[in-house]
Design an enzyme around this catalytic site. Structure first.
Site, PDB file in Angstrom:
ATOM      1  N   SER A 200       4.167   2.142   8.546  1.00 41.50           N
ATOM      2  CA  SER A 200       4.741   3.524   8.237  1.00 41.50           C
ATOM      3  C   SER A 200       6.419   3.156   9.778  1.00 41.50           C
ATOM      4  O   SER A 200       6.991   2.157   9.464  1.00 41.50           O
ATOM      5  CB  SER A 200       4.644   4.772   7.432  1.00 41.50           C
ATOM      6  OG  SER A 200       5.229   5.579   7.894  1.00 41.50           O
ATOM      7  N   ASP A 278      -1.596  -3.525 -17.253  1.00 40.34           N
ATOM      8  CA  ASP A 278      -2.882  -3.821 -16.860  1.00 40.34           C
ATOM      9  C   ASP A 278      -3.396  -4.832 -16.988  1.00 40.34           C
ATOM     10  O   ASP A 278      -4.062  -6.066 -16.383  1.00 40.34           O
ATOM     11  CB  ASP A 278      -3.929  -2.503 -17.109  1.00 40.34           C
ATOM     12  CG  ASP A 278      -4.976  -2.893 -16.461  1.00 40.34           C
ATOM     13  OD1 ASP A 278      -4.992  -3.419 -15.779  1.00 40.34           O
ATOM     14  OD2 ASP A 278      -6.293  -2.125 -17.158  1.00 40.34           O
ATOM     15  N   ASP A 281      -2.309  -9.283 -16.208  1.00 39.16           N
ATOM     16  CA  ASP A 281      -3.165 -10.936 -14.933  1.00 39.16           C
ATOM     17  C   ASP A 281      -3.975 -11.588 -15.859  1.00 39.16           C
ATOM     18  O   ASP A 281      -4.540 -11.970 -14.754  1.00 39.16           O
ATOM     19  CB  ASP A 281      -3.329 -10.057 -14.194  1.00 39.16           C
ATOM     20  CG  ASP A 281      -3.995  -8.416 -14.170  1.00 39.16           C
ATOM     21  OD1 ASP A 281      -5.104  -8.264 -14.862  1.00 39.16           O
ATOM     22  OD2 ASP A 281      -4.018  -7.321 -13.666  1.00 39.16           O
ATOM     23  N   ASP A 285      -8.180  -3.821 -16.347  1.00 45.87           N
ATOM     24  CA  ASP A 285      -9.410  -2.923 -14.687  1.00 45.87           C
ATOM     25  C   ASP A 285      -9.475  -2.254 -14.165  1.00 45.87           C
ATOM     26  O   ASP A 285      -9.339  -2.067 -13.489  1.00 45.87           O
ATOM     27  CB  ASP A 285      -9.934  -3.957 -13.623  1.00 45.87           C
ATOM     28  CG  ASP A 285      -9.096  -5.567 -13.397  1.00 45.87           C
ATOM     29  OD1 ASP A 285      -7.772  -4.299 -13.871  1.00 45.87           O
ATOM     30  OD2 ASP A 285      -8.885  -5.760 -13.029  1.00 45.87           O
ATOM     31  N   SER A 372      14.956  14.235   8.885  1.00 42.21           N
ATOM     32  CA  SER A 372      15.385  13.182   9.031  1.00 42.21           C
ATOM     33  C   SER A 372      16.568  12.990   8.516  1.00 42.21           C
ATOM     34  O   SER A 372      17.454  12.193   9.117  1.00 42.21           O
ATOM     35  CB  SER A 372      14.244  12.171   9.774  1.00 42.21           C
ATOM     36  OG  SER A 372      14.003  11.198   8.278  1.00 42.21           O
ATOM     37  N   ASP A 431       3.971   2.773  -3.115  1.00 42.07           N
ATOM     38  CA  ASP A 431       4.414   4.068  -1.997  1.00 42.07           C
ATOM     39  C   ASP A 431       5.428   4.031  -2.098  1.00 42.07           C
ATOM     40  O   ASP A 431       6.934   3.440  -2.271  1.00 42.07           O
ATOM     41  CB  ASP A 431       4.941   2.761  -0.821  1.00 42.07           C
ATOM     42  CG  ASP A 431       4.836   3.705   0.379  1.00 42.07           C
ATOM     43  OD1 ASP A 431       5.125   4.599   0.418  1.00 42.07           O
ATOM     44  OD2 ASP A 431       5.115   2.652   1.252  1.00 42.07           O
ATOM     45  N   HIS A 470       1.400   4.950   0.545  1.00 39.02           N
ATOM     46  CA  HIS A 470       1.599   5.075   1.540  1.00 39.02           C
ATOM     47  C   HIS A 470       0.638   4.443   2.330  1.00 39.02           C
ATOM     48  O   HIS A 470       0.041   5.414   3.244  1.00 39.02           O
ATOM     49  CB  HIS A 470       2.559   5.659   1.730  1.00 39.02           C
ATOM     50  CG  HIS A 470       3.203   5.855   2.774  1.00 39.02           C
ATOM     51  ND1 HIS A 470       4.595   4.935   3.069  1.00 39.02           N
ATOM     52  CD2 HIS A 470       3.870   6.695   4.304  1.00 39.02           C
ATOM     53  CE1 HIS A 470       4.793   4.815   4.630  1.00 39.02           C
ATOM     54  NE2 HIS A 470       4.436   5.933   5.301  1.00 39.02           N
TER      55      HIS A 470
END
Length: 539
Positions: A200, A278, A281, A285, A372, A431, A470
């Site tokens: 992070s 899903d 690939d 799963d 921030s 994230d 994250h």
């Protein structure tokens, strides 16, 4: 006591350490005479602009981290450059350095998080699956990065120009040089290997060290790096405005952001993404490994009649589609890439990050309560700025100046390569706090700047983790060890092609997290939970 052999190469950072020792008035005999094992002697060290606050011995087993008992070590706490800043606030670069009495020759800088302001115990912790560095015998330092806050989300330091610079990059440099000085004085020699390990905000710090201070560290692990908030936070503004605009209103006509999407709505979207992507690939799963190929049109979920739990309203479809595509100005220029489609949309972290749970008109999501943006990334600081009034034509310019001290999206790694440094970057594909698309865009630019994939993989490798939120969490395989991987790469020359991962979301499953550009693809036989059933291949 066990000490390492002399360093294999005299890096510029280490030369700076001995220059500093000489400047402190030490002579050759003083430098050669180790202080170890006298922990209290550390309190008597005299270093420029530094106050030693505490030096004591911690016995073996008196402290623990991640369930691991820590060895006997010295604990040193102090402050660098204490001063009075803007509005009479006291500032300093606080540090905590822990020095094991049985040392393995490693130095670890434990990265911070959020906007720091908290001095965390220097145990060398990172994530589940990683043994604390202090428990392995490394000297470890941590820092508050130049200010004291009420939490790691307290951004009030942004009012002080020097505190901004310290947080952005200067504190890391100051603490690194001081730590190497103290280590050399305590053990009689400097570190053999130096590492910066963080996630992070700490991931951003690791990238900063590779790009701005490339001679300081042999190896760096940067997890979920918040690398370009001067750009990425524009996406936060877009999301807040788009979802607030469609949110149901209370009796006073005020929007309730958290109700813009119900949990059922979000799970509906996540299920649609999983249904579409899903099996790309080779295996259905619950994990989307072939993330480069995953595209989804949420319009397929739009209600044909009245809105209910089985469909989305037209307003929800429009808002979600625009947010996932990324923010644009009035001319249609894309200001930041959209986030990838992944299963995290249906997980609690998405709600917490984006729209929150507040039942009243004041949102409590992490993005809405992120001070921030106002205090650090806007220049000058704008403590009263209303995110819902962010202008996508004019206001992005107010964020750009903060890049000079906070951004870590450079592709200039000449110094780090010359130092023969190695870096591991890992990123959760769910994230939505950082946006993995930005990190992947940076890495693709790095590959182009460095002459291709193999040239870049010789010193920096990126690992994308399907489903991970994250730093960790999400419906993912989020237990893995990048720290041992960086040790092996630096010390043994063994570069990681994959990280071996497990996770509580999928009990009994083990799988490779592949180094970019490869993905884990089902081999065609065997259990989807077996490690050997998936192989790393180009998409």
């Amino acid at each position: 006591m066990q000490f390492s052999p002399p360093p294999r190469r005299a890096a510029p950072a280490l030369l700076a350490v001995f220059t500093l020792l000489t400047a402190c008035g030490g002579d050759d005999d003083a430098m050669a005479a180790a202080l170890a094992p006298d922990c209290t002697a550390l309190r008597q060290l005299v270093l420029p602009n530094t106050v030693m606050l505490q030096a004591l011995r911690v016995e073996a087993g008196a402290a623990s981290a991640e369930g691991v008992a820590l060895p006997a070590h010295c604990l040193l706490q102090g402050e660098i450059e204490p001063r009075t800043g803007v509005n009479g606030v006291r500032y300093s670069v606080g540090f905590e350095l822990r020095l094991p009495l049985q040392w393995n020759g490693r130095f670890h800088f434990q990265g911070g998080g959020g906007v720091d302001g908290v001095l965390r115990p220097a145990y060398g912790t990172l994530r589940a699956g990683v043994t604390p560095a202090l428990a392995q015998g490394a000297a470890v330092v941590s820092s508050d990065m130049g200010h004291t806050g009420t939490s790691t989300r307290d951004a009030s330091f942004g009012a002080d120009p020097q505190a901004r610079l310290d947080w952005g990059y200067q504190a890391m440099d100051k603490v690194t040089l001081l730590s190497k000085t103290v280590i050399a004085r305590f053990y009689g020699q400097g570190p053999r290997w130096s590492y910066y390990i963080g996630s992070s905000g700490g991931g951003r710090q690791g990238m900063m060290m590779a790009q701005r201070f490339p001679a300081h560290f042999d190896g760096i692990v940067s997890g979920a790096p918040i690398l370009e908030q001067h750009l990425a936070q524009v996406s936060s503004m877009q999301m807040l405005q788009a979802f607030t605009a469609i949110a149901p209103r209370n009796a006073s006509g005020q929007p309730i952001l958290s109700r813009s999407f119900s949990d059922d709505d979000l799970k509906l979207i996540a299920a649609g993404v999983l249904r579409r992507c899903d099996a790309l690939d080779g295996a259905a799963d619950g994990l989307i490994e072939d993330y480069p190929a995953c595209q989804y049109d949420v319009a397929e979920l739009q209600c044909t009649g009245a809105k209910d739990a089985s469909c989305l309203s037209a307003q929800q479809v429009d808002a979600f589609t625009r947010v996932m595509a990324g923010p644009r100005n009035s001319a249609g220029t894309l200001l930041y890439p959209g986030a990838p489609w992944d299963t995290g949309i249906g997980e609690p972290e998405w709600r917490s990050d984006q729209i929150g749970t507040a039942t009243g008109p004041v949102p409590n999501s992490r993005k809405y309560t992120n001070e921030s943006i106002r205090m650090v990334f806007m220049t000058p600081p704008a403590p009263g700025f209303d995110y819902l009034k962010f202008n996508f034509d004019k206001d992005p310019a107010s964020m750009l100046a903060s890049a000079s001290f906070s951004a870590t999206n450079s592709t200039d790694y000449a110094g780090f390569k010359a130092r023969q440094g190695k870096q591991i970057v890992y990123m959760g594909l769910s994230d939505y706090l950082v946006n993995p698309s930005g990190v992947n865009r940076w890495y693709r630019a790095l590959v182009q700047a460095q002459g291709g994939v193999e040239a870049t993989r010789s010193f920096v490798r990126l690992f994308n983790v399907p489903g991970m939120a994250h730093s960790d969490g999400g419906r993912s395989l989020d237990i893995f060890d990048p720290v041992t991987a960086i040790h092996d790469w630096v010390e043994k020359g063994v570069a990681p092609d994959h990280l071996r991962a497990t996770g509580t979301s999928f009990p009994g499953r083990e799988r490779p997290i592949c180094a970019w550009p490869q993905i884990a693809r089902y081999s065609g036989s065997g259990s989807v939970d077996a490690f050997n059933s998936f192989v790393c291949r180009n998409p």
